[in-house]
Design an enzyme around this catalytic site. Structure first.
Site, PDB file in Angstrom:
ATOM      1  N   MET A   1     -60.371  13.092  22.623  1.00  0.00           N
ATOM      2  CA  MET A   1     -59.830  13.014  24.033  1.00  0.00           C
ATOM      3  C   MET A   1     -59.197  11.765  24.025  1.00  0.00           C
ATOM      4  O   MET A   1     -60.204   9.900  23.995  1.00  0.00           O
ATOM      5  CB  MET A   1     -61.044  12.192  24.830  1.00  0.00           C
ATOM      6  CG  MET A   1     -60.788  13.313  26.413  1.00  0.00           C
ATOM      7  SD  MET A   1     -61.793  13.411  27.267  1.00  0.00           S
ATOM      8  CE  MET A   1     -63.053  12.300  27.462  1.00  0.00           C
ATOM      9  N   HIS A   2     -57.850  11.768  24.196  1.00  0.00           N
ATOM     10  CA  HIS A   2     -57.086  10.472  24.150  1.00  0.00           C
ATOM     11  C   HIS A   2     -55.955  10.292  25.384  1.00  0.00           C
ATOM     12  O   HIS A   2     -55.259   9.250  25.450  1.00  0.00           O
ATOM     13  CB  HIS A   2     -56.831   9.618  23.070  1.00  0.00           C
ATOM     14  CG  HIS A   2     -55.394  10.376  22.800  1.00  0.00           C
ATOM     15  ND1 HIS A   2     -55.813  11.542  22.369  1.00  0.00           N
ATOM     16  CD2 HIS A   2     -54.280  10.323  23.446  1.00  0.00           C
ATOM     17  CE1 HIS A   2     -54.497  11.887  21.360  1.00  0.00           C
ATOM     18  NE2 HIS A   2     -53.460  11.469  21.904  1.00  0.00           N
TER      19      HIS A   2
END
Ligand code: UD1
Length: 365
Positions: A204-205
């Site tokens: 997740m970014h």
């Protein structure tokens, strides 16, 4: 034919690797590789060059991080000088990162032929920086090489003339097929005591997921529930890590005993983790495609995807930022209730050759 190939950020590296190899093998092509330096950490950049046998960049602009606009402006300024000096016949850009768009603008302003590989993807969500990068790059490109027919149709709908568009297939899948046997030897599962099909891989970014405290905290509340059912491994992007620390979420994570935090991983370890996982939860673009090819269930933490074929044909579902929906999907995957999926046409490991054929034909015609 002198071709200046551009990379800048992590997702570019797996796309350029097979292209560079095919260009070197072609007698009439003189390839030059330029790295903007958008990503610069050893584990975000250099290790991919080593693992994927990408030649060391001929030119590195050393840009580094900044606000979106400043990063683009800095790349443009330095890249302009490079173009004046190198005088390439063609500039080839891949993907949709800031480096892609910045160099495309310079190519167009300098009157140098521009080829965009991975053209035509659309999320129709202009709040994503990548969507702006895709739209600008595609409107400027002289040749648009798409990964699938739905991407070609997007371009036609936007009024791009059909003779500029060639569906070459998915370049990232060339790299995936090539390196899967080597990645099978990775010892990353042993390192964390993980067993095949008995863990979830999480990445997740995206700014929309990780830049607001409440949103990020909501996700971690949900991950806390999940890790009580099955181990979760989370290789953390530097942007996400910074925010976890800034929002004080590290204390919460330390109490989640089945939740494994890792640094960002190299390509081989990462593909090993993907291929052996029970399920992948992600907000990445490329991982939606890789899981479709490997037939691994994938839950995408975004409201939309620029890769809808992974949902209509593949193993991907869109959960948005709704954590209840994500938890429902996780239970479905753990109970074996998932679509089996099909691999889209031309995601076959032979895209690089089609890229070269298209460029040679297009530029001689
Ligand atoms: C970029 C791409 C995104 C891609 C992602 C993959 C754009 C607009 N976004 O996002 O499409 O999915 O790469 O990683 O181009 N940082 C480091 N070390 C690095 C690079 C970045 O610590 O080597 C940190 C910096 O604090 C920086 C932040 O990460 O400010 C974000 O980097 P940036 O290149 O702006 O965008 P990404 O979020 O990595």
């Amino acid at each position: 034919m002198k071709i200046l190939n551009i990379v800048g950020a992590r997702p570019n590296f797996m796309k350029i690797a097979p292209v560079m190899a095919a260009m070197y093998a072609h007698a009439d092509i003189e390839p030059v590789l330029l790295h903007t330096g958008q990503h610069y950490d050893e584990n975000m950049s250099e290790q991919f060059f080593r693992e994927l046998n990408i030649p060391y960049p001929d030119i590195n602009l050393g840009i580094g991080s900044d606000s979106q606009a400043k990063q683009v402006a800095k790349i443009m300024e330095k890249f302009d000088d490079v173009c004046n000096k190198e005088k390439p016949d063609i500039i080839l850009v891949v993907g949709d990162v800031n480096s892609t768009m910045a160099c495309s603008l310079v190519a167009a302003k300098s009157g140098i032929k521009l080829v965009h590989l991975e053209a035509g993807l659309r999320s129709n969500d202009r709040s994503m920086p990548e969507e702006i990068n895709r739209l600008v790059t595609d409107v400027l490109a002289d040749m648009l090489l798409t990964p699938s027919e739905d991407a070609s149709r997007n371009l036609l709908r936007e009024g791009i003339s059909p003779e500029k568009i060639v569906c070459v297939g998915n370049i990232m899948i060339d790299t995936l097929y090539h390196f899967l046997p080597l990645s099978a030897k990775s010892k990353i599962l042993e390192k964390h005591g993980l067993k095949e099909k008995e863990y979830i891989l999480l990445t997740m970014h995206r700014p929309s997921n990780v830049d607001q405290k409440e949103q990020l905290e909501r996700y971690f509340d949900a991950f806390n529930i999940i890790q009580k059912k099955i181990p979760v491994i989370f290789p953390v992007h530097p942007r996400t890590m910074k925010n976890i620390d800034a929002f004080g979420l590290d204390r919460k994570i330390r109490t989640m005993h089945n939740f494994i935090i890792e640094n960002t991983l190299g390509y081989l370890d990462f593909q090993k983790l993907t291929s052996c996982s029970r399920l992948v939860i992600t907000d990445s673009g490329g991982i939606q495609e890789e899981t479709t090819v490997m037939k691994i269930p994938c839950i995408t933490l975004r409201e939309n995807t620029e890769r809808p074929i992974t949902v209509s044909m593949g193993t991907n579902v869109i959960a948005g930022s709704d954590t209840d929906k994500m938890l429902e999907y996780v239970d479905a995957a753990l109970n074996g209730k998932w679509k089996s999926g099909k691999v889209p046409e031309k995601w076959d490991g032979r895209t690089a050759q089609r890229v070269i054929d298209a460029i040679v034909k297009g530029m001689s015609g």
